[in-house]
Design an enzyme around this catalytic site. Structure first.
Site, PDB file in Angstrom:
ATOM      1  N   CYS A   2       9.311   9.489   7.914  1.00  0.00           N
ATOM      2  CA  CYS A   2       9.962  10.620   8.563  1.00  0.00           C
ATOM      3  C   CYS A   2      10.202  11.737   7.555  1.00  0.00           C
ATOM      4  O   CYS A   2      10.366  11.505   6.378  1.00  0.00           O
ATOM      5  CB  CYS A   2      11.312  10.181   9.122  1.00  0.00           C
ATOM      6  SG  CYS A   2      11.163   8.764  10.201  1.00  0.00           S
ATOM      7  N   ARG A  27       2.841  13.469   5.669  1.00  0.00           N
ATOM      8  CA  ARG A  27       3.372  12.120   5.478  1.00  0.00           C
ATOM      9  C   ARG A  27       3.211  11.269   6.728  1.00  0.00           C
ATOM     10  O   ARG A  27       3.495  10.089   6.726  1.00  0.00           O
ATOM     11  CB  ARG A  27       4.847  12.198   5.096  1.00  0.00           C
ATOM     12  CG  ARG A  27       5.081  13.133   3.930  1.00  0.00           C
ATOM     13  CD  ARG A  27       6.537  13.319   3.698  1.00  0.00           C
ATOM     14  NE  ARG A  27       7.017  12.161   2.964  1.00  0.00           N
ATOM     15  CZ  ARG A  27       7.795  12.291   1.892  1.00  0.00           C
ATOM     16  NH1 ARG A  27       8.176  13.470   1.518  1.00  0.00           N
ATOM     17  NH2 ARG A  27       8.203  11.249   1.244  1.00  0.00           N
ATOM     18  N   TRP A  74       8.488   9.092  12.415  1.00  0.00           N
ATOM     19  CA  TRP A  74       7.423   8.080  12.426  1.00  0.00           C
ATOM     20  C   TRP A  74       8.067   6.854  13.030  1.00  0.00           C
ATOM     21  O   TRP A  74       8.940   6.228  12.427  1.00  0.00           O
ATOM     22  CB  TRP A  74       6.953   7.821  11.001  1.00  0.00           C
ATOM     23  CG  TRP A  74       5.691   7.033  10.898  1.00  0.00           C
ATOM     24  CD1 TRP A  74       4.451   7.406  11.303  1.00  0.00           C
ATOM     25  CD2 TRP A  74       5.541   5.717  10.360  1.00  0.00           C
ATOM     26  NE1 TRP A  74       3.537   6.424  11.044  1.00  0.00           N
ATOM     27  CE2 TRP A  74       4.179   5.367  10.468  1.00  0.00           C
ATOM     28  CE3 TRP A  74       6.417   4.814   9.790  1.00  0.00           C
ATOM     29  CZ2 TRP A  74       3.669   4.159  10.029  1.00  0.00           C
ATOM     30  CZ3 TRP A  74       5.918   3.601   9.332  1.00  0.00           C
ATOM     31  CH2 TRP A  74       4.561   3.272   9.474  1.00  0.00           C
ATOM     32  N   ASN A  98      16.259   8.823   8.466  1.00  0.00           N
ATOM     33  CA  ASN A  98      15.022   8.312   7.886  1.00  0.00           C
ATOM     34  C   ASN A  98      15.350   6.910   7.403  1.00  0.00           C
ATOM     35  O   ASN A  98      16.311   6.722   6.671  1.00  0.00           O
ATOM     36  CB  ASN A  98      14.625   9.214   6.697  1.00  0.00           C
ATOM     37  CG  ASN A  98      13.269   8.854   6.148  1.00  0.00           C
ATOM     38  OD1 ASN A  98      12.652   7.914   6.635  1.00  0.00           O
ATOM     39  ND2 ASN A  98      12.826   9.589   5.156  1.00  0.00           N
ATOM     40  N   GLY A  99      14.582   5.899   7.863  1.00  0.00           N
ATOM     41  CA  GLY A  99      14.844   4.524   7.417  1.00  0.00           C
ATOM     42  C   GLY A  99      15.104   3.629   8.607  1.00  0.00           C
ATOM     43  O   GLY A  99      14.699   3.929   9.730  1.00  0.00           O
ATOM     44  N   GLU A 476     -10.800  -1.032  -2.834  1.00  0.00           N
ATOM     45  CA  GLU A 476     -10.316   0.350  -2.647  1.00  0.00           C
ATOM     46  C   GLU A 476     -11.304   1.146  -1.809  1.00  0.00           C
ATOM     47  O   GLU A 476     -10.926   1.901  -0.918  1.00  0.00           O
ATOM     48  CB  GLU A 476     -10.078   0.999  -4.005  1.00  0.00           C
ATOM     49  CG  GLU A 476      -9.709   2.464  -3.980  1.00  0.00           C
ATOM     50  CD  GLU A 476      -8.443   2.782  -3.194  1.00  0.00           C
ATOM     51  OE1 GLU A 476      -7.699   1.847  -2.832  1.00  0.00           O
ATOM     52  OE2 GLU A 476      -8.222   3.975  -2.897  1.00  0.00           O
ATOM     53  N   LYS A 480     -10.380   2.951   1.771  1.00  0.00           N
ATOM     54  CA  LYS A 480     -10.598   4.388   2.034  1.00  0.00           C
ATOM     55  C   LYS A 480     -11.361   4.588   3.328  1.00  0.00           C
ATOM     56  O   LYS A 480     -11.024   5.421   4.153  1.00  0.00           O
ATOM     57  CB  LYS A 480     -11.386   4.984   0.861  1.00  0.00           C
ATOM     58  CG  LYS A 480     -10.894   6.244   0.205  1.00  0.00           C
ATOM     59  CD  LYS A 480      -9.447   6.445   0.151  1.00  0.00           C
ATOM     60  CE  LYS A 480      -8.741   5.455  -0.690  1.00  0.00           C
ATOM     61  NZ  LYS A 480      -7.317   5.387  -0.575  1.00  0.00           N
ATOM     62  N   GLU A 483      -9.249   3.623   6.446  1.00  0.00           N
ATOM     63  CA  GLU A 483      -8.097   4.461   6.829  1.00  0.00           C
ATOM     64  C   GLU A 483      -8.498   5.860   7.268  1.00  0.00           C
ATOM     65  O   GLU A 483      -7.761   6.495   8.015  1.00  0.00           O
ATOM     66  CB  GLU A 483      -7.055   4.508   5.726  1.00  0.00           C
ATOM     67  CG  GLU A 483      -7.486   5.083   4.418  1.00  0.00           C
ATOM     68  CD  GLU A 483      -6.339   5.058   3.402  1.00  0.00           C
ATOM     69  OE1 GLU A 483      -5.170   5.091   3.792  1.00  0.00           O
ATOM     70  OE2 GLU A 483      -6.623   5.021   2.200  1.00  0.00           O
ATOM     71  N   HIS A 499     -19.998 -17.670   0.170  1.00  0.00           N
ATOM     72  CA  HIS A 499     -18.954 -18.618   0.612  1.00  0.00           C
ATOM     73  C   HIS A 499     -18.397 -18.256   1.977  1.00  0.00           C
ATOM     74  O   HIS A 499     -17.253 -18.572   2.281  1.00  0.00           O
ATOM     75  CB  HIS A 499     -17.841 -18.652  -0.437  1.00  0.00           C
ATOM     76  CG  HIS A 499     -18.317 -19.126  -1.778  1.00  0.00           C
ATOM     77  ND1 HIS A 499     -18.633 -20.448  -2.037  1.00  0.00           N
ATOM     78  CD2 HIS A 499     -18.610 -18.449  -2.902  1.00  0.00           C
ATOM     79  CE1 HIS A 499     -19.054 -20.561  -3.280  1.00  0.00           C
ATOM     80  NE2 HIS A 499     -19.056 -19.363  -3.833  1.00  0.00           N
ATOM     81  N   LYS A 598       2.141   8.822   4.877  1.00  0.00           N
ATOM     82  CA  LYS A 598       1.811   8.982   3.460  1.00  0.00           C
ATOM     83  C   LYS A 598       2.669   8.063   2.604  1.00  0.00           C
ATOM     84  O   LYS A 598       2.219   7.534   1.607  1.00  0.00           O
ATOM     85  CB  LYS A 598       2.033  10.436   3.021  1.00  0.00           C
ATOM     86  CG  LYS A 598       1.711  10.689   1.551  1.00  0.00           C
ATOM     87  CD  LYS A 598       0.255  10.419   1.237  1.00  0.00           C
ATOM     88  CE  LYS A 598      -0.077  10.590  -0.233  1.00  0.00           C
ATOM     89  NZ  LYS A 598      -1.461  10.141  -0.534  1.00  0.00           N
TER      90      LYS A 598
HETATM   91  C1  AGP Z   1      -3.593   4.842   0.231  1.00  0.00           C
HETATM   92  O1  AGP Z   1      -4.829   5.450   0.615  1.00  0.00           O
HETATM   93  C2  AGP Z   1      -2.784   4.475   1.396  1.00  0.00           C
HETATM   94  N1  AGP Z   1      -2.392   5.658   2.079  1.00  0.00           N
HETATM   95  C3  AGP Z   1      -1.658   3.491   1.133  1.00  0.00           C
HETATM   96  O2  AGP Z   1      -2.282   2.242   0.961  1.00  0.00           O
HETATM   97  C4  AGP Z   1      -0.748   3.731  -0.097  1.00  0.00           C
HETATM   98  O3  AGP Z   1      -1.482   3.538  -1.273  1.00  0.00           O
HETATM   99  C5  AGP Z   1       0.385   2.704  -0.052  1.00  0.00           C
HETATM  100  O4  AGP Z   1       1.141   2.944   1.121  1.00  0.00           O
HETATM  101  C6  AGP Z   1       1.316   2.779  -1.278  1.00  0.00           C
HETATM  102  O5  AGP Z   1       1.926   4.024  -1.318  1.00  0.00           O
HETATM  103  P1  AGP Z   1       2.686   4.433  -2.669  1.00  0.00           P
HETATM  104  O6  AGP Z   1       1.634   4.520  -3.749  1.00  0.00           O
HETATM  105  O7  AGP Z   1       3.330   5.754  -2.391  1.00  0.00           O
HETATM  106  O8  AGP Z   1       3.683   3.340  -2.977  1.00  0.00           O
END
Ligand code: AGP
Length: 603
Positions: A2, A27, A74, A98-99, A476, A480, A483, A499, A598
């Site tokens: 949020c 975010r 969010w 927020n939270g 990674e 990418k 997402e 395997h 984010k």
């Molecule tokens: C990264 O592409 C993602 N958006 C997500 O996995 C992110 O890396 C993860 O939420 C950790 O966020 P942070 O680095 O702010 O802790």
């Protein structure tokens, strides 16, 4: 996560609030709202969906108000509806949150049994009703805020305005919140991110947990008061000038923030190396010279966890120091074995990821040191760690992390070389500069990767594979693609294919095979296994290999020469481009992918 923005001052609060919320859109959110104090009434305008929906309603009404709060939500508790959007308000107060309030359902039942009504399904509204209940008993706002906050459990940040004054109140527990001030204009601000206040508030306060902040605007000045929950004056806050700049809010010549941030990497790599090897960051690294920990507990989430896997490799190969790299949401609940003298290393771009923060707290309770590799100075992780290694990536707007990953890994590498005492070795700066140049070349010549993307983007599944130091890069690369392109992709150790996963291979599946110069023949044989089963093969490997050219359907050639330690970062940028071009072809929302935030400040 949020977004929160509040304003109080002689101007119209609508402008700064909407501008601030716009900057926090990256975010991730699913509804937006604003509460304005107009003619001694609290008027709430809120709407599910994008911020534009709220802006449209505001445009229609053209409100003017000296005091207001805004929020992008969010959803955690309660569906994405206008009723569940924030702010939540009644005849006395309006609140944004927020939270998560962990004891919300029991409190809600209790309040309902006392006759209190609720309009939403959210946990946030429970705080509003508690606040109102206690105010009706005490007629004292600060007392009521303190009592309401002491009644709830969980990590939360709240901003409150009241009908009876133009004050802004806020407080938090393990959630981001800052108070801004513009003395010249007699304006006060609150936000979940100092970035929202850039250009508005030259002075920023970082209150610690459970400190009530009260912004008071008088005809002659703006005053920020800080109180403990017992309402005694508090000095538990830090102050700094808001040094952030606004250029991060523009995409410049790029179609997306993600593309801009991929292209920023060469410059940022050189800047970070200079900072830590030649400038003010050097003394932070020199403290690590000959540092040895019996064990390092690296914990992180998502992309940051992948960075941890690469960093572990440096700690093992260069420093021969033992470590584990744990997914934070697993580590925090597994009753981990943590012994004295060990070190917790927390990797986080935002410094606000709830699971990672919980791991830092767990390690602190066990009495071990907390080191962070973090991007946001003043974030909760930054403030709670004993030693911080900032990655200086600047604001990363794209939800899919790119430059932050590269700089997290590079920072970990520099830490490793600092422990080894080799920061002044000629090879170090040379390799980093070469990495920067190679990535620059990749940025300049991206057509090849774009052409490959055009040939494979419609496939239904992707298996990224790599060995050794490239295995984390396969994870990674897969993340990418998942997402931002919303396609199924997974990363696998190349040696693992036989395997089980090889059962997946057919002509609809693409194997993105990372073939480094190390373990070359072994990795080639893994590619041959896929070829034999008619899988489509994209190889990312050393240049001019006839073997790879013959084996692959598509061959992305990289120059690994002179990058004995940092070649995974070069490969990773190629995969960032590949994911970007595939997502672009699929027409997804690359900067703000569906369902993603984010910074995940909730569990
Ligand atoms: C990264 O592409 C993602 N958006 C997500 O996995 C992110 O890396 C993860 O939420 C950790 O966020 P942070 O680095 O702010 O802790």
């Amino acid at each position: 996560m949020c977004g929160i923005v509040g304003y109080s001052g002689p101007g119209n609060s609508v402008g700064p609030i909407i501008e601030g919320l716009s900057r926090l859109e990256y975010r991730g959110y699913d509804s937006a709202g604003i509460c304005l104090k107009i003619d001694n009434q609290l008027q709430i305008i809120k709407k599910e969906g994008k911020l534009d929906n709220l802006k449209f309603l505001i445009e229609e009404q053209k409100p003017f108000s000296h005091t207001g709060i805004g929020h992008t939500r969010w959803a955690t508790h309660g569906a994405v509806t206008s009723d569940n959007a924030h702010p939540h308000g009644n005849e006395l107060f309006a609140v944004v949150h927020n939270g998560i309030i962990e004891n919300a359902s029991s409190l809600k039942k209790e309040l309902q049994s006392e006759g209190f009504q609720f309009k939403s399904q959210t946990d946030s509204e429970v705080f509003l009703v508690l606040l109102t209940k206690f105010f009706k008993q005490s007629n004292d706002v600060l007392k009521s805020i303190s009592k309401a906050f002491s009644t709830i459990t969980g990590n939360s940040a709240f901003v409150i305005i009241e009908k009876a004054s133009d004050k802004l109140y806020c407080l938090k527990r393990s959630a981001p919140l800052v108070v801004g001030e513009n003395k010249e204009k007699r304006e006060a601000f609150v936000s979940s991110d100092p970035f929202a206040l850039v250009g508005f508030a030259p002075r920023i306060y970082f209150p610690q947990d459970e400190v009530i902040c009260e912004s008071v605007i008088s005809p002659v000045e703006v005053k920020i008061n800080f109180y403990e929950l017992d309402l005694s004056p508090s000095n538990r806050y830090k102050f700094q000038t808001n040094a952030m700049t606004l250029d991060a809010t523009t995409k410049g010549p790029y179609e997306h923030f993600m593309l801009k941030e991929i292209h920023e990497q060469p410059k940022l790599i050189n800047k970070l190396a200079a900072y830590y090897i030649k400038n003010e960051g050097r003394k932070i690294l020199d403290d690590l010279r000959n540092f040895e920990a019996p064990f390092w507990h690296l914990t992180a989430c998502g992309t940051a966890w992948h960075a941890g896997l690469v960093i572990k490799n440096f700690f093992e190969q260069i420093n021969r120091q033992r470590s584990s790299v744990e997914i934070a949401s697993e580590f925090r609940y597994k009753n981990p074995i943590i012994k004295k003298e060990e070190v917790g290393l927390f990797i986080s771009q935002s410094g606000e990821t709830a699971d990672t923060l919980a791991c830092q707290e767990l390690c602190a309770q066990k009495g071990i040191s907390s080191f962070s590799i973090v991007n946001v100075e003043g974030s909760t992780l930054f403030r709670n760690s004993n030693k911080n290694f900032l990655i200086h990536a600047g604001v990363e707007i794209g939800v899919a992390s790119t430059k932050a990953f590269t700089l997290q890994v590079l920072t970990g590498y520099l830490m490793s070389r600092a422990m080894e005492g080799s920061l002044d070795d000629a090879d170090l700066f040379k390799e980093i500069q070469l990495l920067s140049t190679r990535i620059e070349e990749l940025c300049a010549g991206g057509d090849k990767i774009k052409e490959v993307a055009e040939k494979i983007y419609y496939n239904k599944g992707f298996i990224f594979t790599g060995r050794g130091k490239y295995f984390p890069i396969s994870l990674e690369g897969a993340l990418k693609l998942k997402e931002i392109a919303y396609v199924h992709a997974e990363g696998y150790a190349a040696g693992e294919l036989k395997h089980g996963p090889i059962a997946l291979i057919d002509e609809d599946i693409v194997n993105i095979a990372i073939v480094g110069p190390e373990l070359f023949e072994k990795t080639v044989s893994n590619v041959e296994e896929v070829k034999a089963r008619r899988g489509k093969i994209v190889v990312i490997g050393p240049r001019n290999s006839e073997e790879l050219r013959h084996l692959s359907d598509f061959y992305i050639e990289l120059d690994f020469e002179g990058l004995p330690n940092l070649s995974p970062l070069l490969v990773n940028v190629a995969l960032q481009f590949l994911a970007y071009h595939i997502a672009f072809l699929k027409g997804t929302d690359i900067d703000k992918p569906r369902n993603l935030a984010k910074s995940v400040t909730v569990e």
